[in-house]
Design an enzyme around this catalytic site. Structure first.
Site, mmCIF file in Angstrom:
data_model
loop_
_atom_site.group_PDB
_atom_site.id
_atom_site.type_symbol
_atom_site.label_atom_id
_atom_site.label_comp_id
_atom_site.label_asym_id
_atom_site.label_seq_id
_atom_site.Cartn_x
_atom_site.Cartn_y
_atom_site.Cartn_z
ATOM 1 N N ARG A 111 -60.354 52.129 -3.242
ATOM 2 C CA ARG A 111 -60.848 53.154 -4.169
ATOM 3 C C ARG A 111 -61.802 54.026 -3.359
ATOM 4 O O ARG A 111 -62.813 53.543 -2.843
ATOM 5 C CB ARG A 111 -61.556 52.513 -5.360
ATOM 6 C CG ARG A 111 -62.312 53.541 -6.196
ATOM 7 C CD ARG A 111 -62.749 52.992 -7.533
ATOM 8 N NE ARG A 111 -61.631 52.896 -8.445
ATOM 9 C CZ ARG A 111 -61.752 52.733 -9.769
ATOM 10 N NH1 ARG A 111 -62.947 52.633 -10.322
ATOM 11 N NH2 ARG A 111 -60.686 52.664 -10.543
ATOM 12 N N HIS A 138 -54.692 58.449 -9.576
ATOM 13 C CA HIS A 138 -55.038 57.100 -10.041
ATOM 14 C C HIS A 138 -53.741 56.422 -10.511
ATOM 15 O O HIS A 138 -53.544 56.147 -11.687
ATOM 16 C CB HIS A 138 -56.054 57.190 -11.178
ATOM 17 C CG HIS A 138 -56.715 55.880 -11.514
ATOM 18 N ND1 HIS A 138 -56.536 54.728 -10.772
ATOM 19 C CD2 HIS A 138 -57.585 55.537 -12.519
ATOM 20 C CE1 HIS A 138 -57.241 53.747 -11.311
ATOM 21 N NE2 HIS A 138 -57.877 54.206 -12.356
ATOM 22 N N GLN A 141 -53.511 53.161 -12.828
ATOM 23 C CA GLN A 141 -53.778 53.346 -14.252
ATOM 24 C C GLN A 141 -52.518 53.787 -14.990
ATOM 25 O O GLN A 141 -52.278 53.400 -16.135
ATOM 26 C CB GLN A 141 -54.893 54.375 -14.451
ATOM 27 C CG GLN A 141 -55.281 54.565 -15.900
ATOM 28 C CD GLN A 141 -55.950 53.334 -16.505
ATOM 29 O OE1 GLN A 141 -56.873 52.786 -15.930
ATOM 30 N NE2 GLN A 141 -55.478 52.896 -17.665
ATOM 31 N N ASP A 227 -59.700 61.778 -20.660
ATOM 32 C CA ASP A 227 -60.511 61.075 -19.659
ATOM 33 C C ASP A 227 -61.876 61.753 -19.661
ATOM 34 O O ASP A 227 -62.060 62.812 -20.289
ATOM 35 C CB ASP A 227 -59.815 61.210 -18.283
ATOM 36 C CG ASP A 227 -60.481 60.406 -17.172
ATOM 37 O OD1 ASP A 227 -61.338 59.549 -17.471
ATOM 38 O OD2 ASP A 227 -60.138 60.643 -15.992
ATOM 39 N N CYS A 267 -58.262 55.971 -20.043
ATOM 40 C CA CYS A 267 -58.305 54.956 -18.976
ATOM 41 C C CYS A 267 -59.586 54.126 -19.000
ATOM 42 O O CYS A 267 -59.615 53.024 -18.462
ATOM 43 C CB CYS A 267 -58.114 55.614 -17.616
ATOM 44 S SG CYS A 267 -59.404 56.792 -17.181
ATOM 45 N N ARG A 295 -53.684 46.711 -17.145
ATOM 46 C CA ARG A 295 -53.991 46.903 -15.719
ATOM 47 C C ARG A 295 -53.668 45.608 -14.963
ATOM 48 O O ARG A 295 -53.130 45.624 -13.867
ATOM 49 C CB ARG A 295 -55.483 47.246 -15.532
ATOM 50 C CG ARG A 295 -55.904 48.604 -16.078
ATOM 51 C CD ARG A 295 -55.260 49.747 -15.322
ATOM 52 N NE ARG A 295 -55.516 49.695 -13.888
ATOM 53 C CZ ARG A 295 -56.618 50.159 -13.290
ATOM 54 N NH1 ARG A 295 -57.545 50.763 -14.000
ATOM 55 N NH2 ARG A 295 -56.780 50.059 -11.976
HETATM 56 N N1 NVA Z 1 -61.312 60.414 -13.695
HETATM 57 C C1 NVA Z 1 -62.149 59.246 -13.660
HETATM 58 C C2 NVA Z 1 -61.327 58.008 -13.852
HETATM 59 C C3 NVA Z 1 -62.126 56.735 -13.900
HETATM 60 C C4 NVA Z 1 -61.287 55.508 -14.016
HETATM 61 C C5 NVA Z 1 -62.906 59.184 -12.356
HETATM 62 O O1 NVA Z 1 -62.326 59.473 -11.306
HETATM 63 O O2 NVA Z 1 -64.107 58.861 -12.376
HETATM 64 N N1 CP Z 2 -59.836 52.781 -15.616
HETATM 65 C C1 CP Z 2 -60.431 52.295 -14.495
HETATM 66 O O1 CP Z 2 -59.934 52.465 -13.373
HETATM 67 O O2 CP Z 2 -61.562 51.605 -14.732
HETATM 68 P P1 CP Z 2 -62.630 51.112 -13.668
HETATM 69 O O3 CP Z 2 -63.298 52.331 -13.091
HETATM 70 O O4 CP Z 2 -63.567 50.252 -14.444
HETATM 71 O O5 CP Z 2 -61.935 50.345 -12.590
#
Ligand code: NVA
Ligand code: CP
Length: 313
Positions: A111, A138, A141, A227, A267, A295
Site C-alpha cells: 500500500r 485500489h 477493494q 468514497d 469501501c 475483502r
Molecule cells: N480513496 C481512499 C480509499 C481508502 C480505502 C483513500 O485512498 O484514502
Molecule cells: N477499504 C480499505 O481498504 O480499508 P482500509 O484502509 O482499512 O484497509
C-alpha cells in the site's frame, strides 16, 4: 507490466486489468466458495509454509486484517512492514527492497502513494506483487465489491453503477471493473475532480459516462457507490474538498432516484453525513459490512490464484 494474460495466471496484481474477464469471474465465484468453506469450519491450507510480506506506507484496518487473517486461514504467515521500522522508510531504493524481500517471502502486498512505485517494485520482484492501494488504484477493494454484488444481486453484466464523489483510486478501479465485467458506470463528480483521463480514455471508455448531477446519474441505477472526499495523502485539502463536494453526498434522495432494489456500497472508512448520509450507510440498501467481510474471502481467492495456480493454464 509483467503478465501472461488469459492463458495463465497473472504474475502480479497491480490493477484489475491484470486479470482477464474470465479470470475475474472465476475468482469471484471462488471467493464465495472459500467463504462457505470457512463458514463450515473446513480446513484448507494451501499456503502452508508460505509467507506474505505486507508493506504499508499508509494506514489500514481492513486490508491489513484481511490479508493477515487470510494467510493464517490458508496455513501461511504474514509479516507487517511499515516504513517507520524498515529501511524503506530511511530511503533504501524500492528496487533494492524488492530484490531483497522477494528472495525471502512468497508474495508481497504493498500500500503506497505513487502507482509508479509499485510498478518499479514489481519489476524487480521475483514473487507476485499485490496492489493493496495506490493513489491511482485500489483493485483488491473491487474484488470485494464485485463479489458482494454477485452474492446479493447476481451477475453485474449489463447493470448500471453510479459513482458519486471523487474521481479517485476507487473510481479508477470501478472504471476497470466496468470494462471487465461489462457494466455501465456513471460518474457524478464536481468540476475539477474527474477521474484521470488516461484511465477513462482507454478500452473502458464505452462503459463510462460523466453525469454531473448525482440525482440524474443515480436514476435507475442498480448500485450506488461513494468514497471519502479526501483520500489518504490529501488531508490538507479536506476543507476545500468539503466545499467542492457539498452537493455530492449520497442522500436518501439519491438512493430514491436509483432502482428500488439498488444497493449502496462504500469501501470504508466512511464519514457519516459527509459523503454519505448516516441514514443511507446504516439503512436497508447498504451492504457495507458484507463488502468489508468480502475483502477476506476475495483476497484469499486472489492469493490462491497467484500462489497455488501460478503458471497453470
Ligand atoms: N480513496 C481512499 C480509499 C481508502 C480505502 C483513500 O485512498 O484514502
Ligand atoms: N477499504 C480499505 O481498504 O480499508 P482500509 O484502509 O482499512 O484497509
Amino acid at each position: 507490466m509483467q503478465q501472461r494474460r488469459d492463458m495463465t495466471t497473472p504474475v502480479h496484481f497491480l490493477t484489475l486489468a491484470d486479470l482477464s474477464p474470465d479470470q475475474l469471474r472465476s475468482l469471484l465465484k471462488r471467493a464465495t466458495e472459500l467463504k462457505a468453506m470457512q463458514r463450515k469450519g473446513e480446513r484448507y491450507e494451501p499456503l502452508r509454509g508460505k509467507v506474505l510480506g505486507m508493506v504499508f506506507e499508509k494506514s489500514s484496518t481492513r486490508t491489513r486484517v484481511s490479508f493477515e487473517t487470510g494467510m493464517a486461514q490458508f496455513g501461511g504467515h504474514a509479516i507487517f512492514l511499515s516504513p517507520r521500522d524498515t529501511q524503506l522508510g530511511r530511503g533504501e531504493p524500492v528496487e533494492d527492497s524488492a530484490r531483497v524481500l522477494s528472495r525471502m517471502v512468497d508474495a508481497i502486498m504493498i500500500r503506497t502513494f505513487e502507482h509508479e512505485k509499485i510498478e518499479r517494485f514489481a519489476a524487480c520482484s521475483r514473487v507476485p506483487v499485490i496492489n493493496a492501494l495506490t493513489d491511482r488504484y485500489h483493485p483488491c477493494q473491487l474484488l470485494a465489491d464485485m463479489q458482494t454484488y454477485l452474492e446479493h444481486r447476481g451477475d453485474i453484466q449489463g447493470r448500471t453503477v453510479t459513482w458519486v464523489g471523487d474521481g479517485n483510486n476507487m473510481c479508477h478501479s470501478y472504471i476497470n471493473a466496468a470494462r471487465l465485467l461489462d457494466f455501465q458506470l456513471r460518474i457524478a463528480c464536481p468540476d475539477g475532480y474527474e477521474p484521470e483521463s488516461m484511465v477513462v480514455e482507454s478500452d473502458a471508455k464505452a462503459h463510462v459516462s460523466i453525469i454531473r448531477n448525482p440525482l440524474e446519474a443515480a436514476a435507475d441505477s442498480d448500485l450506488v457507490v461513494t468514497d471519502v472526499w479526501a483520500s489518504m495523502g490529501q488531508e490538507e485539502e479536506q476543507a476545500g474538498r468539503v466545499k467542492a463536494f457539498a452537493d455530492y453526498q449520497v442522500t436518501e434522495a439519491v438512493m430514491a432516484a436509483a432502482k428500488p432494489d439498488a444497493l449502496f456500497m462504500h469501501c470504508l472508512p466512511a464519514h457519516r453525513d459527509e459523503e454519505v448520509a448516516a441514514t443511507v450507510i446504516d439503512g436497508p440498501q447498504s451492504v457495507v459490512w458484507d463488502e468489508a467481510e468480502n475483502r477476506l474471502h476475495s483476497q484469499k481467492a486472489l492469493l490462491e490464484l497467484l500462489l497455488v495456480h501460478a503458471g497453470r493454464p
